[in-house]
Scaffold this motif. Structure first.
Motif, short mmCIF file in Angstrom:
data_model
loop_
_atom_site.label_atom_id
_atom_site.label_comp_id
_atom_site.label_asym_id
_atom_site.label_seq_id
_atom_site.Cartn_x
_atom_site.Cartn_y
_atom_site.Cartn_z
N ARG A 297 -2.73 5.08 5.99
CA ARG A 297 -3.47 4.37 4.96
C ARG A 297 -4.97 4.40 5.20
O ARG A 297 -5.76 4.58 4.27
CB ARG A 297 -2.97 2.93 4.87
CG ARG A 297 -1.57 2.84 4.30
CD ARG A 297 -1.04 1.43 4.36
NE ARG A 297 0.06 1.29 3.43
CZ ARG A 297 -0.02 0.75 2.22
NH1 ARG A 297 -1.17 0.27 1.79
NH2 ARG A 297 1.03 0.68 1.44
N ARG B 8 5.37 4.34 -8.76
CA ARG B 8 4.11 4.14 -8.02
C ARG B 8 3.35 5.42 -7.78
O ARG B 8 2.13 5.47 -7.85
CB ARG B 8 4.41 3.59 -6.61
CG ARG B 8 4.94 2.22 -6.55
CD ARG B 8 4.86 1.74 -5.12
NE ARG B 8 3.68 0.92 -4.97
CZ ARG B 8 3.15 0.57 -3.81
NH1 ARG B 8 3.66 1.02 -2.67
NH2 ARG B 8 2.10 -0.18 -3.76
N GLU C 3 -4.22 -2.28 -3.43
CA GLU C 3 -2.93 -1.75 -2.98
C GLU C 3 -2.62 -2.22 -1.56
O GLU C 3 -1.46 -2.55 -1.25
CB GLU C 3 -2.98 -0.23 -3.05
CG GLU C 3 -1.60 0.41 -3.07
CD GLU C 3 -1.65 1.92 -3.27
OE1 GLU C 3 -2.50 2.40 -4.04
OE2 GLU C 3 -0.84 2.61 -2.63
N GLN C 4 -3.63 -2.27 -0.71
CA GLN C 4 -3.42 -2.78 0.65
C GLN C 4 -2.90 -4.22 0.61
O GLN C 4 -1.95 -4.56 1.30
CB GLN C 4 -4.74 -2.75 1.44
CG GLN C 4 -5.25 -1.37 1.81
CD GLN C 4 -4.50 -0.74 2.97
OE1 GLN C 4 -3.63 0.11 2.76
NE2 GLN C 4 -4.79 -1.17 4.19
N TYR D 113 -1.49 -5.87 -1.93
CA TYR D 113 -0.20 -5.96 -2.59
C TYR D 113 0.93 -5.56 -1.65
O TYR D 113 2.01 -6.17 -1.65
CB TYR D 113 -0.20 -5.08 -3.84
CG TYR D 113 1.06 -5.18 -4.66
CD1 TYR D 113 1.19 -6.18 -5.62
CD2 TYR D 113 2.11 -4.29 -4.49
CE1 TYR D 113 2.35 -6.29 -6.38
CE2 TYR D 113 3.26 -4.40 -5.24
CZ TYR D 113 3.38 -5.40 -6.18
OH TYR D 113 4.52 -5.50 -6.93
N ASP D 114 0.68 -4.52 -0.85
CA ASP D 114 1.73 -4.00 0.03
C ASP D 114 1.85 -4.77 1.34
O ASP D 114 2.70 -4.44 2.17
CB ASP D 114 1.46 -2.52 0.36
CG ASP D 114 1.63 -1.62 -0.85
OD1 ASP D 114 2.10 -2.12 -1.89
OD2 ASP D 114 1.30 -0.44 -0.77
N PHE E 229 -0.68 -5.19 3.66
CA PHE E 229 -1.48 -4.60 4.74
C PHE E 229 -2.88 -5.21 4.81
O PHE E 229 -3.85 -4.52 5.12
CB PHE E 229 -1.56 -3.08 4.56
CG PHE E 229 -0.30 -2.36 4.92
CD1 PHE E 229 -0.16 -1.78 6.18
CD2 PHE E 229 0.76 -2.28 4.04
CE1 PHE E 229 1.02 -1.11 6.52
CE2 PHE E 229 1.94 -1.63 4.38
CZ PHE E 229 2.07 -1.04 5.62
#
Lengths: 277, 277, 277, 277
Positions: free
Chosen positions: A169, C168, D183-184, D186-187, D189
């Protein structure tokens, strides 16, 4: 941008100047005709720009894509075929993003690291005479032959540590930011807001770039020998193995794959998979 | 995804199987103890996966980052130091994205092109024993040594034509799509919707990839020799020059720069330029 | 680009013309002084560009960021406060990316769909008087007030289907391509190679955009009512639930999370987590 | 990630627990049957998660895409049709990225700003009952109805200042980083390396986000009224105009366009423009 009141005068964009002189060839002809003592066009078959990081060779004979990269007479090293027949090992230690020693000898500054790296890589033909067709900011293409031996050596060894430190990531972020910053610099926006913003990503990543890398240089190529003492490395030998060790339960991947399989099955069941024509 | 009703059985993720056998080492020990005739662990110091495009070497001694890339005994060519002392030139002609001839000899299929390219590049150590620390889909890292000589040769020569064909803007699209597709393939989503969508970009670009490229292979490296007969090339020698020719008026760049300068001046005047701390 | 031999003449970039007339204000003054019959500046407080898709209002009083968006007198609908007090429902059916019926009535063409959508959305103040400070291609900023009622309605309902169809990963591709294409169009590169390449992604996605969406329009806003008959939808009610049904085994997520946890633990153990200062 | 030695126990992923209880419905049935005093399923037709920033409504009746967004009984405001008939103006002043006053009244903390913004926006139905079909990290889709009135109001007014401050190039960086960070988060991270790295971009941008924005809230919508006192704004009214003023010479754009035209002409001449089939 740094001095908004300053005006730039470029003679070759000044109509009056251009009317008087024309292009590069015409100016060279003028100098020759008038005994102006410059390096005459017959000898310099291309023009070269230089700084600590590298040389750019352009124009003249290099404009033809029929002219090979090795047409250039290297200024920072040797051609691959002229490099030593014996590989040379080099060990570079990095601390928080800076090369602090080369072959065990401390380097006092970034400039010294670059100078040494240029020398070692250059004599092994690493980073010498690289061909590039680049897209100028204005939209036209330009052909250049590059020399950047030290950049190649320091860049590659730095990259080996990054491979150990960045997870998937953060790698995605880093790669985007690298391309972005490269484009900013190339286009002449080094001081613009975007450049200032993105720089923090690199200085922050650099804090994790500590480690020692050994590579072998040989006739233009760099081969990996070892990477050690990387405190922030995510590469754990135990995890790399498929053996029944260290917190990785093979049943777990079964669950992992079943979860991912849900989406795959749904896509197939909803008619998304038969290939688009 | 292609057969949503199919179940996958992987013994090493089956608890019953694992309870009985453990990991790779335990299984090797079992085989040795029971005289099962497999290549014994003492001899194969790593494991290798193979197909037409390349070899992957992993595990065993390669798990240590102290093991050099050239620890691997190449299967598709030779180590750099074992390659011939004389450079070898190779000429590849592409038509609409396909290699149609190598050194003037027509190749009948993509498979034949790859086979020939593997042979020529491999014997010159091109694409042999490349070190990579990769980020597995599951988040852990894995160390591999790769061989892919033909991919390296065909990829590089293809890339030289792309450099001539793609403008700055289409390059940005192409680069994003390349990374995207690479990730889809690596993660096992080759048939998913995103992969199907992105493929059209590559098949469309390929229509413009026609041309002939000559390179020189020498002890692991590829050097540019020439690129000719590229009908869709945007590289125009006349435009590359700084001379007063071919529709490029130097006054024009003055205007171009003045227009861009407006934004630069505004950024400075509005206090955006003094560097962020 | 489509006609490379054609020359463009823009009077306002012609020095001779500019010397004679100056800017917009000077020209308006000239017309007034010479009784040229144009809409006089006192009445048109801004200028408007129009086509089927929408109106752009710029310049004049709108140049001040102290002028509210509703200063504009809408041409394609009404202001929010002038819209009906009762919500209006509208149902749009899409087939392979095209709106094929609105409120059950077949539309014969894209133009008809847009015309109807403009009418319905406009009378409910949807997509009317949107403020935008945009970044012109040349680097300066420009203030505009936009009307695009039909685009807003068709775009939003189309987007609702896309949300059901794209996973996604294909979403990531789609979003990049959307931004890319928008920038190509805005900058005037609609016919360039990059634009041609990216279009296939949209025409391919469109093949999956079939379904019927009902929304409610009310004083400028669009509210979701229902989305049905989407054959390629990945949204499966059964999977959305947390109940013990339909191929989702809760044990599996345990494995999924353990696998992901490996990377998280490694990051912590290797000193990557204490926050960067 | 923050406490790598900690183990997580989630009952619904524990096989023993699941064998005993099953899914949500089964557990509700158990509670009902055993007189465990919980909110009974007949009354709560969906489940709600709440914090200062917003509410998420999911499951139950909301799982059907035939259930309208306004099925939800709002917890942080009113439905659009229940909002006041008179628009409400609100003025928010930002200093270096923080809302420092709302309607002229100083706010003491980010929490207070959010609380006030929730109240003002919520009573005008702004950010209430937003439908979303989201892509869960595990690959399945989930339907949610969201309330986030304060986020909507503060986010939109913040965005209006950003539009004035960011040039095209820094906008591109900002947009990528925004999506990346979203996105970080939401996931799950939020503390990973990538998140730490990207945060600096936002804290640096925030240094330039100073200004005062007035908007009008009305039955769910936000309309632009004014944006003033933005010291780092790149929007210069003088440059926005087409008049002959302020360092913009119309001749210059002629040069700008000629330079860009070179690339366009080359593309056409090299056969790149006739559309791809």
């Amino acid at each position: 941008m740094l001095a908004p009141d300053m005006q730039v005068y470029a003679p070759w964009r000044d109509q009056q100047f251009l009317d008087a002189f024309g292009g590069r060839e015409e100016m060279l002809a003028y100098c020759t005709a008038n005994n102006v003592p410059i390096k005459p066009p017959k000898i310099s078959k291309y023009s070269t720009d230089a700084n600590l990081l590298g040389l750019t060779h352009e124009a003249g004979e290099l404009e033809s894509l029929d002219t090979r990269a090795d047409f250039v007479d290297p200024g920072m090293g040797v051609r691959k075929t002229d490099a030593p027949d014996k590989p040379e090992q080099v060990t570079i230690a990095f601390e928080k993003g800076f090369a602090i020693s080369i072959n065990g000898v401390t380097v006092a500054s970034a400039a010294e690291a670059m100078t040494k790296a240029n020398e070692i890589a250059g004599r092994n033909a690493v980073g010498i005479n690289t061909h590039l067709l680049e897209n100028r900011f204005v939209g036209t293409k330009s052909r250049g032959i590059y020399e950047a031996p030290g950049m190649e050596l320091l860049g590659k060894t730095y990259a080996y540590i990054l491979e150990a430190v960045l997870d998937r990531r953060s790698r995605r972020l880093f790669d985007f930011c690298s391309s972005y910053y490269a484009e900013q610099l190339y286009d002449g926006f080094s001081e613009a807001l975007g450049s200032q913003l993105v720089k923090h990503v690199f200085t922050d990543v650099a804090k994790f770039v500590t480690g020692t890398v050994t590579v072998e240089l040989y006739k233009g190529s760099i081969s990996f020998v070892s990477a050690t003492d990387i405190p922030h490395s995510l590469y754990v030998e135990a995890n790399a193995s498929m053996s029944a060790v260290e917190g990785y339960d093979h049943k777990d991947s079964e669950g992992f794959l079943r979860v991912l399989g849900l989406g795959a099955r749904a896509a197939a069941q909803q008619g998304q998979i038969p290939r688009i024509d």
